[in-house]
Design a protein around this motif. Sequence first.
Motif, short mmCIF file in Angstrom:
data_model
loop_
_atom_site.label_atom_id
_atom_site.label_comp_id
_atom_site.label_asym_id
_atom_site.label_seq_id
_atom_site.Cartn_x
_atom_site.Cartn_y
_atom_site.Cartn_z
N MET A 1 0.86 -1.20 0.00
CA MET A 1 0.00 0.00 0.00
C MET A 1 0.89 1.24 0.00
N ASP A 2 0.83 2.05 -1.08
CA ASP A 2 1.65 3.24 -1.14
C ASP A 2 1.01 4.36 -0.34
N ARG A 3 1.73 5.49 -0.28
CA ARG A 3 1.30 6.60 0.56
C ARG A 3 -0.06 7.14 0.14
N ASN A 4 -0.26 7.28 -1.17
CA ASN A 4 -1.53 7.83 -1.66
C ASN A 4 -2.69 6.89 -1.38
N SER A 5 -2.44 5.58 -1.53
CA SER A 5 -3.49 4.61 -1.20
C SER A 5 -3.87 4.71 0.26
N ALA A 6 -2.83 4.82 1.12
CA ALA A 6 -3.08 4.91 2.55
C ALA A 6 -3.89 6.16 2.89
N ILE A 7 -3.55 7.29 2.24
CA ILE A 7 -4.28 8.53 2.49
C ILE A 7 -5.74 8.37 2.05
N GLY A 8 -5.93 7.76 0.86
CA GLY A 8 -7.29 7.57 0.35
C GLY A 8 -8.12 6.72 1.28
N ILE A 9 -7.56 5.59 1.73
CA ILE A 9 -8.30 4.69 2.63
C ILE A 9 -8.57 5.36 3.96
N THR A 10 -7.60 6.14 4.47
CA THR A 10 -7.79 6.83 5.73
C THR A 10 -8.92 7.84 5.65
N LEU A 11 -8.98 8.58 4.53
CA LEU A 11 -10.06 9.54 4.34
C LEU A 11 -11.42 8.85 4.29
N THR B 1 -8.14 -8.72 9.32
CA THR B 1 -7.83 -7.42 8.72
C THR B 1 -6.48 -6.91 9.20
N LEU B 2 -6.14 -7.14 10.47
CA LEU B 2 -4.83 -6.75 10.98
C LEU B 2 -3.72 -7.53 10.27
N ILE B 3 -3.94 -8.81 10.04
CA ILE B 3 -2.94 -9.61 9.32
C ILE B 3 -2.79 -9.11 7.89
N TYR B 4 -3.89 -8.81 7.25
CA TYR B 4 -3.87 -8.28 5.88
C TYR B 4 -3.12 -6.95 5.82
N THR B 5 -3.37 -6.09 6.83
CA THR B 5 -2.67 -4.80 6.89
C THR B 5 -1.18 -5.00 7.08
N TRP B 6 -0.79 -5.94 7.94
CA TRP B 6 0.63 -6.21 8.16
C TRP B 6 1.30 -6.70 6.87
N GLN B 7 0.62 -7.56 6.13
CA GLN B 7 1.18 -8.04 4.86
C GLN B 7 1.38 -6.91 3.87
N PRO C 1 -8.61 -1.00 11.79
CA PRO C 1 -9.34 -2.26 12.04
C PRO C 1 -9.87 -2.36 13.47
N LEU C 2 -9.11 -1.81 14.42
CA LEU C 2 -9.57 -1.83 15.81
C LEU C 2 -10.78 -0.92 16.01
N VAL C 3 -10.78 0.21 15.30
CA VAL C 3 -11.93 1.11 15.38
C VAL C 3 -13.18 0.41 14.86
N PHE C 4 -13.03 -0.33 13.75
CA PHE C 4 -14.19 -1.00 13.16
C PHE C 4 -14.63 -2.21 13.98
N LEU C 5 -13.80 -2.68 14.88
CA LEU C 5 -14.25 -3.69 15.84
C LEU C 5 -15.39 -3.14 16.67
N PHE C 6 -15.26 -1.87 17.11
CA PHE C 6 -16.31 -1.23 17.89
C PHE C 6 -17.51 -0.90 17.02
N VAL C 7 -17.26 -0.45 15.80
CA VAL C 7 -18.34 -0.02 14.91
C VAL C 7 -19.24 -1.19 14.53
N LEU C 8 -18.65 -2.34 14.20
CA LEU C 8 -19.40 -3.46 13.64
C LEU C 8 -19.78 -4.54 14.66
N ASN C 9 -19.44 -4.33 15.92
CA ASN C 9 -19.68 -5.37 16.92
C ASN C 9 -21.16 -5.73 17.07
#
Length: 603
Positions: A1-11, A489-495, A514-522
């Motif tokens: 995941m390059d910097r721009n991808s990371a920024i896009g996903i974060t937004l 998701t954490l494993i996927y992010t680490w890869q 991914p930890l934030v979405f643990l609370f969102v989707l619980n």
Amino acid sequence: MDRNSAIGITLIAALLLVYFYWFSPTPKPVAQNVEPTVRTEAKADTVRRVEALPDSVLAATYGDLSTAMKGEETTTLLENEDLKITFSNKGGLIREVELKKFKTYSQQALKLMTPDASTFKLKTIYQGKDLDLYGLYYTLSQRKNADSTEVVYTVALANGAKIEQVYSIPAQGYEIGYKLRTEGLGEQLAGENLLLQWKSTVRPIEKDLTDTRINTTITYYADDSYNELKPRSKDKESEAIAKPLKWVAVKEKFFLSSIIAKTAFVGGNVETSIDNGDSSVVKYANIDLQIPKSQLTAGKADFKFYFGPNDYKKIGNVTEGFRKNVYLGWPPVYWINKFVIFPVFHFLTGIISNYGLIIIILVLLLKLVLFPLSYKSYLSMAKMKVLKPELDEIKERVGDDMTKVQQEQMKLYSQVGVNPISGCIPVLLQMPLIFAMFYLFPASIELRQQPLLWAEDLSTYDSLIHLPFVVPFLGNHLSLFTLLMTASTLIYTWQNNQISSVQGPMKSMSYIMPLVFLFVLNSFSAGLTFYYFISNLVTFAQQAIIKRFVDEGKIRAIMEENKKKNATGGGKKSKFMSKLEEAMKSSEEARRKAEEERRNKKK
């Protein structure tokens, strides 16, 4: 995941968090002065007071209609393939409706109408006096009409005048025909309209009361437009409708109770309210509808009721706009769900009975469709990994001047022929399909009470792990499917971070989401979190396959060739690169002018 991808996903993730924050299903205190129980008792007292009047007083007030104001209530039970319907001669009303093919979460009979939870009045003026036509005692008769049974309730008056209600119950289905007729009463009924009042107390029938409340409201179709009261509101919601009204429905999470006019009501009022302190009630719903008197006297007061599931497949032919009671998301998610996802899902449910298998097939089909985008995204990350040493060298050489660092990086991208946002674009293109699944599972009654592994109901959260206390934003349970989704998701992010050029805080942020979405989707549908978990597992396999076809050595060789061509002027630049160079030159010019202005000020 390059910097721009990371920024896009974060937004994108930030937008999701804002959405869930503002629309989160956290109960709040409701407005006071909501006393539906008291109002119901008052109406019952009014009926009792009328019946307690002496016969001579009733006769003097209402004439020969007074004979229908007293009597003994009797009920009649009729069934078809899908419904059990209890009628009463008092009011000629439907008193109870049970759905034979559905049960409550506690496996009790599922009743959308009961005498203590639903009341009807039909108010008019008769010979200058207030009259409730649903407060009279009617005479019952039955007849067959083709494959339907007709229940006829009649009040016969002198000189051939009468009031008649006709219900038509087909052999199967959830629709009940209803005709209201009067003969010889046109001059005795004052006013242009009759007022139909329907008050409903919605009882809990699902596992999650909070989720049920934010999915329960009143919907209606007026002036060729679907409308609803705010379902997530914790306050009293009301709307006065001063235009032709085709239908009104009390919409629960998976079920509908509706009255539909063949022509139209001339207007009405709708209202919902909540008492958060009473867990025995989901919501109170009050509906007032205006029926033109001319329809009664002309024999055109034709309606029908729908008591049944809010099933996208079943409600499409009930009436216009009725299918919109199943929310499919906002455009373009709505179009994807309507024309792609729902048809495929319903096709699979028609041939496969195991919903876990259906979800796995949906994952595989979606991954197959998105494979070209996934391949392009992975290829972009591989290119950024190859460039990482040179990008790091630029940071060391330029130092802390971020503007200069970005300019040098853009120059490098231009030389080697790499589009820095090419990794972000495939991710954005996939988002509508991912969101389509997000709306599919909560809207699918097919998942209701369908078990899978430890989850007893895929339409709500699995609560295998119960907590001894309430955790803010999490509740008093942990969904195991959500935990598995988060871990994968954490494993996927680490890869991804192993082949990403992103460093520092941005890299850490990728693990926080991914930890934030643990609370969102619980507390979301177990079917949804199971889908995301399986999707992650398939993604691991997909990346392993793609990796076998991505040769970093060949990528490096192509970049070097591009760099040589661009150095000799023989390289062909894309429109993006040309615009990128123009932007770089403009930025450099602006930086130089700013620097000169700074120097001049110092002089």
